[in-house]
Design a protein around this motif. Structure first.
Motif, PDB file in Angstrom:
ATOM      1  N   GLY A 117      10.244 -55.481 -34.901  1.00  0.00           N
ATOM      2  CA  GLY A 117      10.802 -55.276 -36.231  1.00  0.00           C
ATOM      3  C   GLY A 117      11.286 -54.011 -36.422  1.00  0.00           C
ATOM      4  N   GLY A 118      11.601 -53.162 -35.613  1.00  0.00           N
ATOM      5  CA  GLY A 118      12.103 -52.020 -35.794  1.00  0.00           C
ATOM      6  C   GLY A 118      13.783 -52.076 -35.410  1.00  0.00           C
ATOM      7  N   PRO A 119      14.688 -50.749 -35.568  1.00  0.00           N
ATOM      8  CA  PRO A 119      15.960 -51.030 -35.512  1.00  0.00           C
ATOM      9  C   PRO A 119      16.559 -51.050 -34.316  1.00  0.00           C
ATOM     10  CG  PRO A 119      15.194 -48.660 -36.041  1.00  0.00           C
ATOM     11  CD  PRO A 119      13.973 -49.624 -36.092  1.00  0.00           C
ATOM     12  N   ASP A 120      17.648 -51.706 -33.954  1.00  0.00           N
ATOM     13  CA  ASP A 120      18.234 -51.700 -32.851  1.00  0.00           C
ATOM     14  C   ASP A 120      18.878 -50.447 -31.991  1.00  0.00           C
ATOM     15  OD1 ASP A 120      20.504 -51.394 -33.866  1.00  0.00           O
ATOM     16  OD2 ASP A 120      21.301 -53.559 -33.921  1.00  0.00           O
ATOM     17  N   ALA A 121      19.305 -50.640 -30.869  1.00  0.00           N
ATOM     18  CA  ALA A 121      19.745 -49.337 -30.265  1.00  0.00           C
ATOM     19  C   ALA A 121      20.843 -48.910 -30.984  1.00  0.00           C
ATOM     20  CB  ALA A 121      20.326 -49.578 -28.791  1.00  0.00           C
ATOM     21  N   LYS A 122      21.796 -49.394 -31.709  1.00  0.00           N
ATOM     22  CA  LYS A 122      22.857 -48.949 -32.237  1.00  0.00           C
ATOM     23  C   LYS A 122      22.413 -48.275 -33.539  1.00  0.00           C
ATOM     24  CE  LYS A 122      26.576 -51.814 -30.520  1.00  0.00           C
ATOM     25  NZ  LYS A 122      27.390 -52.969 -30.983  1.00  0.00           N
ATOM     26  N   HIS A 123      21.170 -48.498 -34.108  1.00  0.00           N
ATOM     27  CA  HIS A 123      20.694 -47.889 -35.405  1.00  0.00           C
ATOM     28  C   HIS A 123      19.485 -46.946 -34.953  1.00  0.00           C
ATOM     29  CE1 HIS A 123      23.078 -51.260 -36.591  1.00  0.00           C
ATOM     30  NE2 HIS A 123      23.395 -50.645 -37.703  1.00  0.00           N
ATOM     31  N   ARG A 124      19.461 -46.287 -33.815  1.00  0.00           N
ATOM     32  CA  ARG A 124      18.084 -45.781 -33.405  1.00  0.00           C
ATOM     33  C   ARG A 124      17.819 -44.636 -34.170  1.00  0.00           C
ATOM     34  NH1 ARG A 124      22.530 -44.198 -30.591  1.00  0.00           N
ATOM     35  NH2 ARG A 124      22.596 -42.232 -29.582  1.00  0.00           N
ATOM     36  N   HIS A 125      18.392 -44.219 -35.128  1.00  0.00           N
ATOM     37  CA  HIS A 125      18.364 -43.100 -35.996  1.00  0.00           C
ATOM     38  C   HIS A 125      17.522 -43.399 -37.254  1.00  0.00           C
ATOM     39  CE1 HIS A 125      20.733 -40.716 -33.374  1.00  0.00           C
ATOM     40  NE2 HIS A 125      21.882 -41.307 -33.724  1.00  0.00           N
ATOM     41  N   LEU A 126      17.318 -44.642 -37.404  1.00  0.00           N
ATOM     42  CA  LEU A 126      16.410 -45.153 -38.728  1.00  0.00           C
ATOM     43  C   LEU A 126      15.090 -45.083 -38.357  1.00  0.00           C
ATOM     44  CD1 LEU A 126      18.803 -48.326 -39.520  1.00  0.00           C
ATOM     45  CD2 LEU A 126      18.866 -46.140 -40.509  1.00  0.00           C
ATOM     46  N   PRO A 127      14.251 -45.042 -39.767  1.00  0.00           N
ATOM     47  CA  PRO A 127      12.719 -45.017 -39.122  1.00  0.00           C
ATOM     48  C   PRO A 127      12.241 -46.156 -38.532  1.00  0.00           C
ATOM     49  CG  PRO A 127      13.547 -44.834 -41.598  1.00  0.00           C
ATOM     50  CD  PRO A 127      14.666 -45.078 -40.999  1.00  0.00           C
ATOM     51  N   LEU A 128      10.922 -45.830 -38.003  1.00  0.00           N
ATOM     52  CA  LEU A 128      10.642 -47.115 -37.185  1.00  0.00           C
ATOM     53  C   LEU A 128       9.553 -47.787 -37.968  1.00  0.00           C
ATOM     54  CD1 LEU A 128       9.483 -44.947 -33.971  1.00  0.00           C
ATOM     55  CD2 LEU A 128      11.230 -46.853 -34.356  1.00  0.00           C
ATOM     56  N   PRO A 129       9.086 -49.085 -37.881  1.00  0.00           N
ATOM     57  CA  PRO A 129       8.076 -49.762 -38.571  1.00  0.00           C
ATOM     58  C   PRO A 129       6.695 -49.023 -38.661  1.00  0.00           C
ATOM     59  CG  PRO A 129       8.747 -50.868 -36.396  1.00  0.00           C
ATOM     60  CD  PRO A 129       9.543 -49.579 -36.546  1.00  0.00           C
ATOM     61  N   PRO A 130       5.972 -49.353 -39.483  1.00  0.00           N
ATOM     62  CA  PRO A 130       4.358 -48.909 -39.428  1.00  0.00           C
ATOM     63  C   PRO A 130       3.914 -49.160 -38.167  1.00  0.00           C
ATOM     64  CG  PRO A 130       5.045 -50.033 -41.731  1.00  0.00           C
ATOM     65  CD  PRO A 130       6.018 -50.254 -40.786  1.00  0.00           C
ATOM     66  N   ILE A 131       3.917 -50.314 -37.463  1.00  0.00           N
ATOM     67  CA  ILE A 131       3.196 -50.562 -36.201  1.00  0.00           C
ATOM     68  C   ILE A 131       3.463 -49.536 -35.298  1.00  0.00           C
ATOM     69  CG2 ILE A 131       5.049 -52.083 -35.140  1.00  0.00           C
ATOM     70  CD1 ILE A 131       3.016 -53.879 -34.089  1.00  0.00           C
ATOM     71  N   ALA A 132       4.612 -48.718 -35.047  1.00  0.00           N
ATOM     72  CA  ALA A 132       4.877 -47.780 -34.248  1.00  0.00           C
ATOM     73  C   ALA A 132       3.850 -46.452 -34.225  1.00  0.00           C
ATOM     74  CB  ALA A 132       6.207 -47.223 -34.477  1.00  0.00           C
ATOM     75  N   GLU A 133       3.078 -46.302 -35.465  1.00  0.00           N
ATOM     76  CA  GLU A 133       1.955 -45.385 -35.139  1.00  0.00           C
ATOM     77  C   GLU A 133       0.860 -45.759 -34.341  1.00  0.00           C
ATOM     78  OE1 GLU A 133       1.183 -44.320 -39.101  1.00  0.00           O
ATOM     79  OE2 GLU A 133       3.314 -43.708 -39.667  1.00  0.00           O
ATOM     80  N   ARG A 134       0.708 -46.958 -34.145  1.00  0.00           N
ATOM     81  CA  ARG A 134      -0.377 -47.541 -33.537  1.00  0.00           C
ATOM     82  C   ARG A 134      -0.127 -48.302 -32.342  1.00  0.00           C
ATOM     83  NH1 ARG A 134      -1.630 -52.801 -35.065  1.00  0.00           N
ATOM     84  NH2 ARG A 134      -0.423 -53.603 -36.955  1.00  0.00           N
ATOM     85  N   LEU A 135       0.988 -48.159 -31.667  1.00  0.00           N
ATOM     86  CA  LEU A 135       1.284 -48.897 -30.352  1.00  0.00           C
ATOM     87  C   LEU A 135       0.280 -48.585 -29.527  1.00  0.00           C
ATOM     88  CD1 LEU A 135       5.045 -48.560 -29.584  1.00  0.00           C
ATOM     89  CD2 LEU A 135       3.766 -50.306 -30.506  1.00  0.00           C
ATOM     90  N   GLU A 136      -0.315 -47.306 -29.265  1.00  0.00           N
ATOM     91  CA  GLU A 136      -1.514 -46.906 -28.326  1.00  0.00           C
ATOM     92  C   GLU A 136      -2.490 -48.082 -28.411  1.00  0.00           C
ATOM     93  OE1 GLU A 136       0.824 -43.008 -28.945  1.00  0.00           O
ATOM     94  OE2 GLU A 136       0.273 -44.700 -30.223  1.00  0.00           O
TER      95      GLU A 136
END
Length: 539
Positions: A117-136
């Motif tokens: 659900g995150g932004p693609d490569a061309k929009h890589r400066h946009l915020p990440l989705p909430p799941i990014a904080e718990r990928l680990e």
């Protein structure tokens, strides 16, 4: 679709815009089976796998033909080609020259989040989705062993780290079919253990599934029958654009045992013939090196004293941000000392070689000497590269970015130290190139486009290109990546013979102990996180 079939192919062909790749194909994959697809470089394996992924067409030959798949377009390939494309994409998106600092590019975390659900490569400066904080915390991340590199830029990852990140992203993508093409190439022992455990876990679920709808199905593609997971049940082999075997793993192992027994009888004779032919070609192409010397270009074949210092590094430190790659590193390579360089993925092997090739600019803030001259004292990159032959994953990526280059031109570019060929070919150069192509098994293919070859065939061509001028130093970073057994043995024989000439010093990076050569009496081991971070072993 037959009952319990996941893929059913009957009387079909595989083709692309350039024509038919596999003329006749019959194959069925049933629920609970775990398939290995194998075969020599250019034999059809890669075309078949790309057909399954939808990158090539699988079409019925006539009204009796049928192709049906349970997976439809829910397929993802993890391969050396995909990793190369990813590096190329990161270079295309690099904004370092506009922001006046190194552009880290996408991190592993951002890249993986693109399928969550995150932004693609061309929009890589946009915020990440909430799941990014718990990928680990995700089991897929732990299974692929990428927890510690999530916040590292993709362009700063080692080849093995990029491959594991691609695998993690593919697993989290939700695709029903994952095709893993030569996944063990270039991985250190720890990474191979992680991948084997991954394969065992996923395929175990696949084999134990009682339904025709397992959550994730894996097909494994390999160049060589080496380090095959025990969970494999069936093997499909291609050769010369056709199926050469389809059956159980036990049946295939019996077949290759018979083949190896036959090949062992002729191995020594074949090697002697290859070496004789190589030495003959080296002698016949000396005229090209002589002509460059006459034009004021020093050949790698010039006379110099045995024991001459070719590379010297004094207290070298390389890294970025808080990540230190080489720490207080001292090393010297003398003429005639052939080195084996080893260490885990991410330990700095490629960084070390890039200090020599000039592809890492931190060489200018360190005390690094090449061929008796300190780097950064007025020499050009061409002054350096005229004495080098280079084969590496990133060099391979560079050459893939050059379109429309035929094999003859690739070989000739080795004499001129260029990526691509931008000068008129001479008759002598053409004759030399064709001799080298014949040696490598590419006779009659001199006008084929480099980009149309399989990854393994491309790698074999680049190794021939690196060897043509008898350079002072031949840098080989995982040279056997993607090579089948036949090409691999030829390349190892080639390297060993080049070393025996006495004019070229070998720097060889490999994770495969079977690829270490008898001439490599000096070993450099890198131990990241330890003090000191390296060890030198002399035989």
């Amino acid at each position: 679709m037959k009952e319990n079939s996941l893929i059913y192919i009957n009387n079909c062909r595989v083709q692309d815009l350039h024509g038919t790749k596999i003329a006749s194909l019959d194959w069925e994959m049933r629920s609970g089976e775990a398939w290995l697809v194998i075969g020599p470089n250019g034999g059809g394996k890669a075309d078949f796998l790309r057909g399954l992924a939808g990158e090539k067409q699988i079409l019925a030959n006539d009204s009796t033909g049928d192709y049906s798949t349970h997976f439809e377009d829910s397929v993802e390939i993890v391969s050396l080609e995909r990793a190369a494309s990813l590096i190329q994409q990161e270079r295309d998106l690099d904004e370092s020259e506009y922001i006046n600092k190194i552009d880290e590019g996408r991190t592993g975390r951002r890249f993986i989040c693109e399928v969550l659900g995150g932004p693609d490569a061309k929009h890589r400066h946009l915020p990440l989705p909430p799941i990014a904080e718990r990928l680990e915390t995700l089991p897929e991340v732990k299974l692929c062993g990428v927890e510690k590199i999530l916040d590292r830029g993709l362009k700063f990852m080692s080849t093995g780290e990029i491959r594991r990140t691609l695998l993690c992203r593919a697993l989290l993508s939700g695709k029903k079919l994952l095709i893993l093409s030569d996944p063990f190439a270039g991985l250190d022992a720890q990474s191979r253990t992680i991948l084997l455990e991954f394969f065992k876990t996923i395929v175990g679920k696949q084999k134990n599934s009682n339904s025709a709808d397992p959550r994730t199905t894996i097909i494994l593609g390999m160049e060589r029958y080496h380090e095959i997971p025990e969970t494999i049940t069936n093997v499909l082999e291609f050769a010369d654009g056709a199926v050469s075997f389809s059956g159980t793993k036990d049946e295939y192992e019996k077949l290759i045992s018979e083949r190896e027994s036959e090949k062992a009888k002729s191995r020594q004779k074949e090697k002697e013939e290859f070496v004789t032919e190589l030495k003959k070609i080296q002698k016949e192409t000396e005229v090209l090196n002589d002509s460059y010397m006459a034009n004021g270009v020093e050949s790698g074949n010039s006379e110099s004293e045995s024991g001459e210092s070719l590379v010297k590094m004094n207290n070298v430190n390389v890294g970025w941000d808080d990540h230190r790659v080489l720490v207080d590193f001292d090393w010297e390579v003398k003429k005639g000392e052939h080195w084996l360089i080893r260490g885990p993925n991410g330990s700095g092997k490629t960084t070390l070689l890039e200090l020599i090739t000039g592809d890492n600019h931190q060489v200018f803030c360190n005390d690094v000497w090449l061929f008796g001259r300190k780097r950064g004292t007025g020499e050009t990159i061409w002054d350096i590269k005229k004495n080098l032959g280079i084969v590496s994953y990133r060099w391979h990526v560079e050459y893939r970015m050059v379109g429309g280059t035929d094999l003859e031109s690739v070989i000739i570019s080795g004499f001129k130290d260029s990526i691509g060929l931008y000068e008129q070919k001479t008759d002598v150069e053409i004759q030399a190139a064709r001799l080298w192509l014949k040696l490598g098994g590419f006779q009659g293919r001199e006008h084929e486009n480099f980009g149309s070859l399989s990854y393994g065939e491309q790698r074999a061509i680049l190794i021939l290109r690196a060897a043509v001028k008898n350079p002072k130093i031949l840098i080989l970073d995982e040279p056997c990546h993607g090579l089948d057994e036949n090409y691999r043995q030829k390349i190892l024989d080639l390297i060993e013979t080049v070393a025996e000439t006495g004019t070229t010093t070998i720097l060889h990076v490999t994770h495969d102990p079977s690829e270490a050569l008898p001439c490599e009496k000096h070993i450099l081991e890198l131990h990241p996180g330890e003090v000191p971070m390296y060890q030198i072993i002399q035989h």
